[in-house]
Scaffold this active site. Structure first.
Site, PDB file in Angstrom:
ATOM      1  N   GLU A  83       0.809  -1.219   0.000  1.00 43.78           N
ATOM      2  CA  GLU A  83       0.000   0.000   0.000  1.00 43.78           C
ATOM      3  C   GLU A  83       0.844   1.272   0.000  1.00 43.78           C
ATOM      4  O   GLU A  83       0.326   2.360  -0.277  1.00 43.78           O
ATOM      5  CB  GLU A  83      -0.928   0.013   1.222  1.00 43.78           C
ATOM      6  CG  GLU A  83      -2.015  -1.043   1.209  1.00 43.78           C
ATOM      7  CD  GLU A  83      -3.123  -0.735   0.206  1.00 43.78           C
ATOM      8  OE1 GLU A  83      -3.093   0.341  -0.416  1.00 43.78           O
ATOM      9  OE2 GLU A  83      -4.009  -1.593   0.046  1.00 43.78           O
ATOM     10  N   GLU A 114       7.807 -21.871   7.766  1.00 47.17           N
ATOM     11  CA  GLU A 114       8.167 -20.986   8.876  1.00 47.17           C
ATOM     12  C   GLU A 114       9.172 -21.607   9.825  1.00 47.17           C
ATOM     13  O   GLU A 114       9.693 -20.928  10.710  1.00 47.17           O
ATOM     14  CB  GLU A 114       6.924 -20.606   9.675  1.00 47.17           C
ATOM     15  CG  GLU A 114       6.293 -21.769  10.417  1.00 47.17           C
ATOM     16  CD  GLU A 114       5.093 -21.324  11.248  1.00 47.17           C
ATOM     17  OE1 GLU A 114       5.150 -21.509  12.478  1.00 47.17           O
ATOM     18  OE2 GLU A 114       4.135 -20.799  10.669  1.00 47.17           O
TER      19      GLU A 114
END
Length: 297
Positions: A83, A114
């Site tokens: 953004e 992960e």
């Protein structure tokens, strides 16, 4: 580590009967839990402020803001990073989001991604990490190996590091210069940290990126004056920003924006000082892009 001892993994006594509730009762129970998030984040504001200053310092020194996380945490980092170019007119790559397992993990979970500290280090190496970069590790649990590996490598490389976790005194907090730990309590759905924990992390990231951009000269008053007007909606917003910041009419604002290729900052400066577009850009450059400073000096 016994994950069952983590606050984010324990059962919430207020939501033990989710499967027996009516729909109105169900959503009310979720909402009641969500009201706890803002207060948990409020308790961390001194640490968030330190992170904002560190992020602004990184940008001013030519560095980047790099988010890294797995699963929901990683997706939130990518979301916030993506953004920044349209909102603040910064180049892609100035704010970076890394997710364990790579871009494919945004849409589909990559099992086990992960669990590798080395993968966290490798992803930063691939970015050509520099000591002026800020690395922000995101993990609701606070113990994700991918994030630990990345933060450890970043600190060894001379970077300032931030850890955002929803458990107190977490392993990632111990790897970071700045630890932000909004403790939102057990999730409404046990262990589903995309709920309150995800909301808290999003609130923290909003403040880090937006606060850093304010201090980087991308905001005047509360207007996103470096926004890129790339579609009809944003062209309209650019016009409204010039009108609101200067008090001139819309038609005059549109005329000025056409002279600046719809760049808002020089258009505002032109309206308030009478400078032409070239002189307005020159004055902004002399003040490192800070519109308020250009207007006051």
């Amino acid at each position: 580590m016994n994950l069952g001892t983590l606050v984010s993994e324990t059962r919430n006594p207020q939501t033990m009967d989710l499967d027996a509730l009516s729909t109105p009762e169900l959503v009310k129970r979720f909402n009641e839990q969500d009201t706890l998030v803002a207060e948990a984040v409020k308790a961390t504001l001194p640490d968030v402020a330190r992170a904002v200053d560190a992020a602004a310092a990184a940008l001013k020194s030519g560095g980047r803001i790099i988010y890294m996380g797995a699963g929901t945490s990683g997706r939130l980092g990518v979301l916030d990073a993506s953004e920044c170019p349209p909102t603040f007119g910064v180049p892609h790559g100035l704010v970076v989001g890394l997710i364990a397992g790579g871009p494919g993990a945004l849409l589909k979970a990559v099992e086990g991604a992960e669990d590798s500290q080395q993968a966290g280090e490798d992803d930063l190496v691939a970015l050509n990490l520099q000591e002026q970069d800020l690395v922000v590790g995101l993990a609701a649990s606070g113990r994700t190996p991918y994030v630990i590996g990345g933060l450890r490598y970043a600190r060894q490389s001379g970077c300032t590091t931030v850890a955002v976790s929803c458990n107190p005194d977490s392993p990632i907090a111990r790897e970071a210069n700045i630890a932000i730990s909004p403790v939102v309590g057990p999730e409404a759905l046990t262990g589903s940290t995309r709920l309150k924990s995800g909301t808290a992390q999003k609130m923290v990231l909003n403040m880090i990126s937006t606060g850093a951009m304010v201090k980087f000269g991308k905001v005047y008053q509360n207007l996103m004056v470096d926004m890129k007007a790339t579609n009809v909606k944003l062209v309209d917003r650019a016009c409204r920003m010039v009108v609101e910041a200067t008090g001139i009419g819309r038609e005059e604002a549109e005329t000025l924006l056409k002279q600046t290729d719809f760049e808002v900052k020089p258009a505002i400066l032109m309206a308030l000082t009478g400078l032409d577009a070239a002189a307005a850009r020159e004055k902004l450059a002399a003040h490192q892009g800070f519109l308020r400073a250009a207007l006051e000096h």
